[in-house]
Scaffold this motif. Structure first.
Motif, PDB file in Angstrom:
ATOM      1  N   PRO A  30      11.318 -26.298  14.453  1.00 40.47           N
ATOM      2  CA  PRO A  30      10.970 -27.511  14.164  1.00 40.47           C
ATOM      3  C   PRO A  30      11.051 -28.609  13.527  1.00 40.47           C
ATOM      4  O   PRO A  30      10.788 -29.858  13.355  1.00 40.47           O
ATOM      5  N   GLY A  31      12.968 -28.665  13.484  1.00 40.57           N
ATOM      6  CA  GLY A  31      13.699 -29.426  13.071  1.00 40.57           C
ATOM      7  C   GLY A  31      13.680 -30.907  14.959  1.00 40.57           C
ATOM      8  O   GLY A  31      12.967 -32.127  14.578  1.00 40.57           O
ATOM      9  N   SER A  32      14.653 -30.431  16.089  1.00 39.32           N
ATOM     10  CA  SER A  32      14.819 -30.886  16.792  1.00 39.32           C
ATOM     11  C   SER A  32      13.504 -30.879  18.021  1.00 39.32           C
ATOM     12  O   SER A  32      13.970 -31.602  18.518  1.00 39.32           O
ATOM     13  N   GLY A  33      12.759 -29.727  17.830  1.00 39.86           N
ATOM     14  CA  GLY A  33      11.651 -29.866  19.015  1.00 39.86           C
ATOM     15  C   GLY A  33      11.958 -29.415  20.177  1.00 39.86           C
ATOM     16  O   GLY A  33      11.562 -28.693  21.095  1.00 39.86           O
ATOM     17  N   GLU A  34      13.258 -28.299  20.483  1.00 39.07           N
ATOM     18  CA  GLU A  34      14.340 -27.604  20.761  1.00 39.07           C
ATOM     19  C   GLU A  34      12.586 -26.529  21.641  1.00 39.07           C
ATOM     20  O   GLU A  34      13.038 -25.478  20.921  1.00 39.07           O
ATOM     21  N   VAL A  35      12.799 -25.902  22.943  1.00 40.19           N
ATOM     22  CA  VAL A  35      12.656 -24.797  23.023  1.00 40.19           C
ATOM     23  C   VAL A  35      13.547 -24.158  23.530  1.00 40.19           C
ATOM     24  O   VAL A  35      14.482 -24.091  24.148  1.00 40.19           O
TER      25      VAL A  35
END
Length: 298
Positions: free
Chosen positions: A164-169
């Motif tokens: 939710p913070g970095s958007g990393e998948v």
């Protein structure tokens, strides 16, 4: 309004008190393959997907009217509502997960993993910490029927988490042939995931750092979407209709549906309406159970 007889089959005494109206309402018919029902209490309407026709439809609870919601849709499959009341969608054709903002604009949540294009996201849920979890089988790229024929860039079909913070998948689970429906339990300590080709339901332990463990097979006979009620029972698209499993994995009951069921959701102002997408139709039944709203969800 067209209706059909509601037939509850009791396989275990734990399902004996479950029921509802004697008739199931047929809210709409005429889709090629109905999927992804998602109810919005603020507007008292439901949207769902008609994947091969590349469109989404909208049913208005107060008027009963059915009309177009989005056309083209990007061959949307699964949908859910986030904590802000916005629509999260799996666009098979565009190979991405998106969020529809309140002004109608579309934000891309995920379309790649480690630089490679996703297969074709299928179903999606949001956790109370704002992370977004989705499954990624290849149905949208194996032919032009539900998307666009294309080469698979990722080795395998997995479950992913979007931070939710970095958007990393991040890939959080593998070992699937065709991962499909997924859902958290009430306290989000467990994640249930269906494998369509293997026709079973797996359950994972969820850890605070966003990782999963275990992944044992909990139940057999599931094929597509799943939802939980507030008693922790798992309602699943499966053999002969909507199956109901106890949290221990026992098949305790079934609601017969005359078409092949793809997905389902609980809705209505009391969350006691069961909406079912099945092949050509959208069905609804008022029940005496309530659907689970995970912690933090609107």
């Amino acid at each position: 309004m067209n209706t059909i007889q509601a037939e509850f089959e009791v396989f275990d005494e734990r399902f004996a008190g479950v029921g509802g109206d004697e008739r199931i309402e047929v809210l709409h018919t005429g889709t090629r393959w109905a999927e992804g029902p998602c109810y919005f209490p603020a507007g008292r309407y439901l949207v769902w997907s008609d994947i091969p026709n590349d469109r989404m439809l909208r049913w208005d609870e107060q008027s009963g009217h059915v009309g177009p919601f989005r056309l083209p849709s990007g061959y949307v499959n699964g949908n859910t509502r986030d904590a802000g009341g916005r629509l999260l969608s799996c666009e098979q054709g565009n190979r991405r997960v998106t969020r529809t903002e309140h002004d109608g604009s579309i934000t891309v949540i995920a379309d790649r993993w480690e630089g490679k294009r996703l297969n074709s996201p299928n179903d999606v849920v949001e956790k109370s910490d704002g992370s977004i979890w989705f499954t990624d089988p290849p149905y949208g790229i194996t032919s032009d029927y539900e998307g666009h024929r294309a080469e698979q860039e990722i080795d395998g079909c997995h479950v992913y988490r979007v931070d939710p913070g970095s958007g990393e998948v991040t890939r959080v689970a593998d070992g699937f042939e065709r991962p499909n429906g997924l859902a958290f339990n009430a306290d989000e300590s467990l994640l249930y995931v269906v494998d369509t080709r293997r026709r079973h339901l797996r359950v994972f332990d969820v850890h605070g750092d966003g990782t999963l463990s275990s992944g044992k097979v909990l139940a057999e006979g599931t094929s597509d979407g799943i939802r939980l009620d507030d008693a922790g029972r798992i309602w699943a698209a499966g053999d002969g209709g909507v199956l109901c499993f106890d949290p221990d994995g026992t098949l305790i009951g079934r609601l017969a549906i005359p078409e092949k069921v793809s997905n389902l959701t609980f809705g209505g102002l009391k969350r006691n309406w069961l909406f079912i997408t099945a092949s050509t139709s959208l069905y609804a039944l008022m029940t005496n159970v309530r659907g689970l709203i995970p912690s933090g969800t609107a």
